[in-house]
Motif scaffolding. Structure first.
Motif, mmCIF file in Angstrom:
data_model
loop_
_atom_site.group_PDB
_atom_site.id
_atom_site.type_symbol
_atom_site.label_atom_id
_atom_site.label_comp_id
_atom_site.label_asym_id
_atom_site.label_seq_id
_atom_site.Cartn_x
_atom_site.Cartn_y
_atom_site.Cartn_z
ATOM 1 N N HIS A 180 11.942 0.135 8.473
ATOM 2 C CA HIS A 180 11.868 1.335 9.487
ATOM 3 C C HIS A 180 10.530 0.984 10.440
ATOM 4 O O HIS A 180 10.411 1.896 11.321
ATOM 5 N N GLY A 181 9.911 -0.051 10.072
ATOM 6 C CA GLY A 181 8.772 0.065 10.682
ATOM 7 C C GLY A 181 7.397 1.097 10.416
ATOM 8 O O GLY A 181 6.543 1.306 11.111
ATOM 9 N N GLY A 182 7.567 1.316 9.109
ATOM 10 C CA GLY A 182 6.544 2.219 8.655
ATOM 11 C C GLY A 182 5.680 1.521 7.508
ATOM 12 O O GLY A 182 5.830 0.380 7.339
ATOM 13 N N ASN A 183 4.812 2.233 6.755
ATOM 14 C CA ASN A 183 4.136 1.873 5.840
ATOM 15 C C ASN A 183 4.062 2.764 4.581
ATOM 16 O O ASN A 183 4.349 3.785 4.792
ATOM 17 N N ILE A 184 3.775 2.079 3.477
ATOM 18 C CA ILE A 184 3.928 3.051 2.232
ATOM 19 C C ILE A 184 2.567 2.477 1.360
ATOM 20 O O ILE A 184 2.205 1.349 1.569
ATOM 21 N N TRP A 185 1.940 3.368 0.540
ATOM 22 C CA TRP A 185 1.092 3.201 0.089
ATOM 23 C C TRP A 185 0.700 4.102 -1.079
ATOM 24 O O TRP A 185 1.416 5.078 -1.261
ATOM 25 N N VAL A 186 -0.154 3.977 -2.079
ATOM 26 C CA VAL A 186 -0.491 4.850 -3.174
ATOM 27 C C VAL A 186 -1.867 5.051 -3.543
ATOM 28 O O VAL A 186 -2.772 3.822 -3.312
ATOM 29 N N THR A 187 -2.231 6.154 -3.991
ATOM 30 C CA THR A 187 -3.692 6.442 -4.196
ATOM 31 C C THR A 187 -3.433 7.176 -5.888
ATOM 32 O O THR A 187 -2.797 8.108 -5.899
ATOM 33 N N SER A 188 -4.022 6.299 -6.878
ATOM 34 C CA SER A 188 -3.984 6.738 -8.239
ATOM 35 C C SER A 188 -4.854 6.179 -8.898
ATOM 36 O O SER A 188 -5.636 5.200 -8.730
ATOM 37 N N GLU A 189 -5.352 6.740 -10.019
ATOM 38 C CA GLU A 189 -6.043 6.413 -11.453
ATOM 39 C C GLU A 189 -5.195 6.795 -12.565
ATOM 40 O O GLU A 189 -4.442 7.600 -12.749
ATOM 41 N N ARG A 246 -1.352 7.456 14.681
ATOM 42 C CA ARG A 246 -1.962 6.093 14.483
ATOM 43 C C ARG A 246 -1.871 5.104 15.785
ATOM 44 O O ARG A 246 -0.844 4.567 16.038
ATOM 45 N N GLU A 247 -2.984 4.514 15.942
ATOM 46 C CA GLU A 247 -3.139 3.698 17.163
ATOM 47 C C GLU A 247 -2.231 4.189 18.335
ATOM 48 O O GLU A 247 -1.371 3.634 18.659
ATOM 49 N N GLU A 248 -2.335 5.389 18.788
ATOM 50 C CA GLU A 248 -1.725 5.993 19.875
ATOM 51 C C GLU A 248 -0.267 6.338 19.618
ATOM 52 O O GLU A 248 0.539 6.176 20.600
ATOM 53 N N LYS A 249 0.284 6.135 18.604
ATOM 54 C CA LYS A 249 1.518 6.238 18.248
ATOM 55 C C LYS A 249 1.805 7.552 17.068
ATOM 56 O O LYS A 249 0.837 7.690 16.388
ATOM 57 N N GLU A 250 2.965 8.102 17.415
ATOM 58 C CA GLU A 250 3.216 9.245 16.313
ATOM 59 C C GLU A 250 4.100 8.907 15.368
ATOM 60 O O GLU A 250 4.834 8.230 15.464
ATOM 61 N N PHE A 251 3.685 9.287 14.062
ATOM 62 C CA PHE A 251 4.440 9.018 12.972
ATOM 63 C C PHE A 251 4.686 10.153 12.078
ATOM 64 O O PHE A 251 3.773 11.201 12.034
ATOM 65 N N ALA A 252 5.855 10.217 11.309
ATOM 66 C CA ALA A 252 6.144 11.406 10.208
ATOM 67 C C ALA A 252 5.478 10.818 9.151
ATOM 68 O O ALA A 252 5.559 9.421 8.482
ATOM 69 N N LEU A 253 4.525 11.578 8.365
ATOM 70 C CA LEU A 253 3.841 11.146 7.056
ATOM 71 C C LEU A 253 4.440 12.273 5.886
ATOM 72 O O LEU A 253 4.403 13.236 5.976
ATOM 73 N N LEU A 254 5.306 11.469 4.885
ATOM 74 C CA LEU A 254 5.598 12.061 4.035
ATOM 75 C C LEU A 254 4.645 11.717 2.676
ATOM 76 O O LEU A 254 4.628 10.555 2.187
ATOM 77 N N SER A 255 4.242 12.759 1.884
ATOM 78 C CA SER A 255 3.450 12.417 0.680
ATOM 79 C C SER A 255 3.973 13.030 -0.602
ATOM 80 O O SER A 255 4.682 14.100 -0.429
ATOM 81 N N VAL A 256 4.064 12.443 -1.615
ATOM 82 C CA VAL A 256 4.446 13.094 -3.032
ATOM 83 C C VAL A 256 3.318 12.848 -3.819
ATOM 84 O O VAL A 256 2.894 11.960 -4.285
ATOM 85 N N ALA A 301 8.030 10.885 -9.921
ATOM 86 C CA ALA A 301 6.995 11.893 -10.224
ATOM 87 C C ALA A 301 7.383 12.779 -11.209
ATOM 88 O O ALA A 301 6.300 13.312 -12.167
ATOM 89 N N ILE A 302 8.828 13.224 -11.445
ATOM 90 C CA ILE A 302 9.046 14.015 -12.291
ATOM 91 C C ILE A 302 9.166 13.164 -13.855
ATOM 92 O O ILE A 302 8.938 13.902 -14.812
ATOM 93 N N LYS A 303 9.626 12.013 -13.947
ATOM 94 C CA LYS A 303 9.731 11.315 -15.067
ATOM 95 C C LYS A 303 8.566 10.968 -15.801
ATOM 96 O O LYS A 303 8.359 11.036 -16.826
ATOM 97 N N GLY A 334 -4.060 8.292 -15.844
ATOM 98 C CA GLY A 334 -4.388 9.650 -16.225
ATOM 99 C C GLY A 334 -4.631 10.660 -15.372
ATOM 100 O O GLY A 334 -4.794 11.897 -15.785
ATOM 101 N N ARG A 335 -4.776 10.388 -13.913
ATOM 102 C CA ARG A 335 -5.183 11.467 -13.075
ATOM 103 C C ARG A 335 -3.921 11.590 -12.029
ATOM 104 O O ARG A 335 -4.155 12.060 -10.999
ATOM 105 N N GLY A 336 -2.765 10.956 -12.473
ATOM 106 C CA GLY A 336 -1.713 11.388 -11.291
ATOM 107 C C GLY A 336 -1.801 10.280 -10.068
ATOM 108 O O GLY A 336 -2.238 9.523 -10.413
ATOM 109 N N ALA A 337 -0.681 10.509 -9.443
ATOM 110 C CA ALA A 337 -0.495 9.745 -8.008
ATOM 111 C C ALA A 337 -0.177 10.442 -7.070
ATOM 112 O O ALA A 337 0.714 11.432 -7.296
ATOM 113 N N ARG A 338 -0.629 9.827 -5.788
ATOM 114 C CA ARG A 338 0.070 10.424 -4.347
ATOM 115 C C ARG A 338 0.497 9.234 -3.625
ATOM 116 O O ARG A 338 -0.104 8.355 -3.247
ATOM 117 N N PHE A 339 1.758 9.184 -3.828
ATOM 118 C CA PHE A 339 2.594 8.203 -2.914
ATOM 119 C C PHE A 339 2.607 8.822 -1.519
ATOM 120 O O PHE A 339 3.262 9.664 -1.260
#
Length: 457
Positions: free
Chosen positions: A433-442, A374-384, A354-356, A444-449
């Motif tokens: 770790h049994g988690g999931n990772i994804w990105v939303t981006s376009e 998510r599906e009756e389970k608790e998760f920690a969600l971290l976004s950058v 994100a800094i680079k 020139g308009r930044g990204a959210r991991f």
């Protein structure tokens, strides 16, 4: 009208077969054949074709009965929905040959049905002659072109089915033309032929499927060979870069080219290159171990928020140097079972990227930590979230596939030294770790991991 009644259902059946959607639309197909059979029975009554009358310069033209109107509705419903499925698949399809197949088939059937439907105007007394019927032949030409150039159909299967169909019809007609006892014998021959034809067509289809599977495996082997070659080229580059100063400086030290102070400086440069090489090899080995199911995780109870704070404190000087603001927002979460070193590396890679790749001074990089269900389970969600270069669809797909040494052209321009391995590491460590990772981006308009980690109950 008997032949025309089944055309829309046959067409829809072929479309869903061609798109491998038979299972999803099986009930619709059965329902369509049931409706067509009902209309076929009505075809011999005035409820379907009320009468035949002169129209324009035609001495005989049929007029619709009361059940002809729902038939037309069924006709165009199946055809138009078939077009919709083809267009929907075309928009998502990535394989070039498959796209060409769909394009030609869609264009050909579109021309065929639109031009052929001009017949229906005179049914309702609308004085528009069916001149466009002549263009229906374009459908045959385009479909033939698709068969020859893009292998739209398996031509051997088609010829077998046509031959069997023609012979079956001839045998059936012949059996009705024969007198008495000969007719029974001919019907017996027809039944035997029917069973033989069924197994012949079935065997031809199975052989075609085996050949298609062999071709698919050959293409996959070729693709994997290309991936392997690309990987070897990439790894060669990433190994050569740190080895060059190691070899160069060590040779010049042995030759006595440096004084004592310069030797110390060059040894530090050698150590830095060696550390880079060691980290690269360790990352590659970790990724490979995770991909083959060999765990390299050292799980312990840990407070995720503390890890995020550590990374932010370590990254602050780099962010401030570029005039960027690091902002952290969090919810209170329980401790989580995780490999502290690996998850810290994931967070580091995401914030570091994100800094680079954010080049606008006074931009804010937002880091958020919260709990989600998510599906009756608790998760920690971290976004950058950053306001940087962003990513296009192809780059996002490469990331989700875990491709190594892949970076976008704009990313290379803005930050040349990158290895293109950080996101692949993040992907594998989060999945381990049994988690999931994804990105939303376009672009020139930044990204959210974003990534999730399960919270143990």
């Amino acid at each position: 009208m008997a032949g025309a009644i089944f055309i829309p259902v046959f067409y829809f059946h072929f479309v869903v077969s061609f798109l491998n959607l038979i299972g999803k639309y099986k009930r619709v197909i059965y329902g369509g054949y049931g409706l067509a059979l009902g209309f076929l029975l009505l075809d011999f009554t005035p409820y379907f074709v009320r009468s035949v009358e002169p129209e324009l310069f035609f001495p005989f033209w049929p007029k619709p009965g009361v059940f002809y109107h729902p038939f037309l509705f069924m006709f165009f419903s199946f055809v138009v929905y078939g077009w919709y499925l083809l267009l929907k698949t075309l928009a998502k399809e990535k394989e070039k040959i498959r796209k060409q197949q769909i394009k030609y088939f869609l264009l050909g059937t579109g021309i065929g049905f639109i031009c052929g439907s001009t017949n229906y105007f005179l049914w309702y007394g609308i004085p528009i002659p069916p001149y466009l019927n002549a263009l229906v032949s374009i459908y045959v030409v385009l479909t033939g072109f698709a068969i020859i150039k893009y292998h739209l159909f398996e031509i051997r299967v088609i010829l077998t089915e046509i031959l069997v169909g023609v012979m079956g019809i001839l045998l059936l007609i012949f059996s009705f033309l024969l007198p008495g006892g000969y007719r029974i014998f001919a019907m017996g021959v027809f039944l035997v032929f029917f069973v033989f034809a069924y197994y012949l067509v079935k065997a031809t289809h199975e052989e075609s499927k085996r050949r298609e599977e062999a071709e698919r495996l050959a293409r996959e082997a070729e693709r994997l060979a290309q991936v392997k070659d690309q990987f070897l080229l990439s790894i060669q580059h990433h190994l050569r870069t740190p080895l060059t100063p190691i070899r160069g400086y060590s040779s010049m030290i042995l030759e006595g080219s440096y004084n004592q102070e310069q030797i110390k400086e060059k040894i530090l440069a050698i150590k830095k290159s060696a550390d880079t090489l060691h980290n690269l090899m360790e990352s590659l080995l970790d990724i490979q171990a995770l991909r083959v199911g060999k765990s390299v995780l050292n799980l312990k109870e840990c407070q995720l928020a503390d890890l995020v704070k550590e990374v932010i404190e370590e990254q602050k000087p780099q962010a401030e140097q570029k005039g960027l603001i690091l902002e952290f927002e969090k919810e209170e979460l329980p401790e989580i079972q995780l490999d502290r070193k690996r998850i810290k590396e994931v967070i580091w890679n995401l914030i570091d990227n994100a800094i680079k790749y954010t080049n606008k001074p006074k931009s804010t990089i937002k880091v958020k930590l919260k709990k989600v269900q998510r599906e009756e389970k608790e998760f920690a969600l971290l976004s950058v979230t950053d306001q940087g270069l962003g990513m296009n669809k192809e780059e996002i797909e490469d990331f989700l596939k875990g491709k190594l040494f892949e970076r976008g052209e704009e990313a290379k321009k803005l930050y040349g030294p990158g290895r293109g391995i950080g996101l692949a590491i993040a992907l594998e460590f989060v999945k381990a770790h049994g988690g999931n990772i994804w990105v939303t981006s376009e672009p020139g308009r930044g990204a959210r991991f974003e990534f999730t980690l399960p919270i143990a109950s």
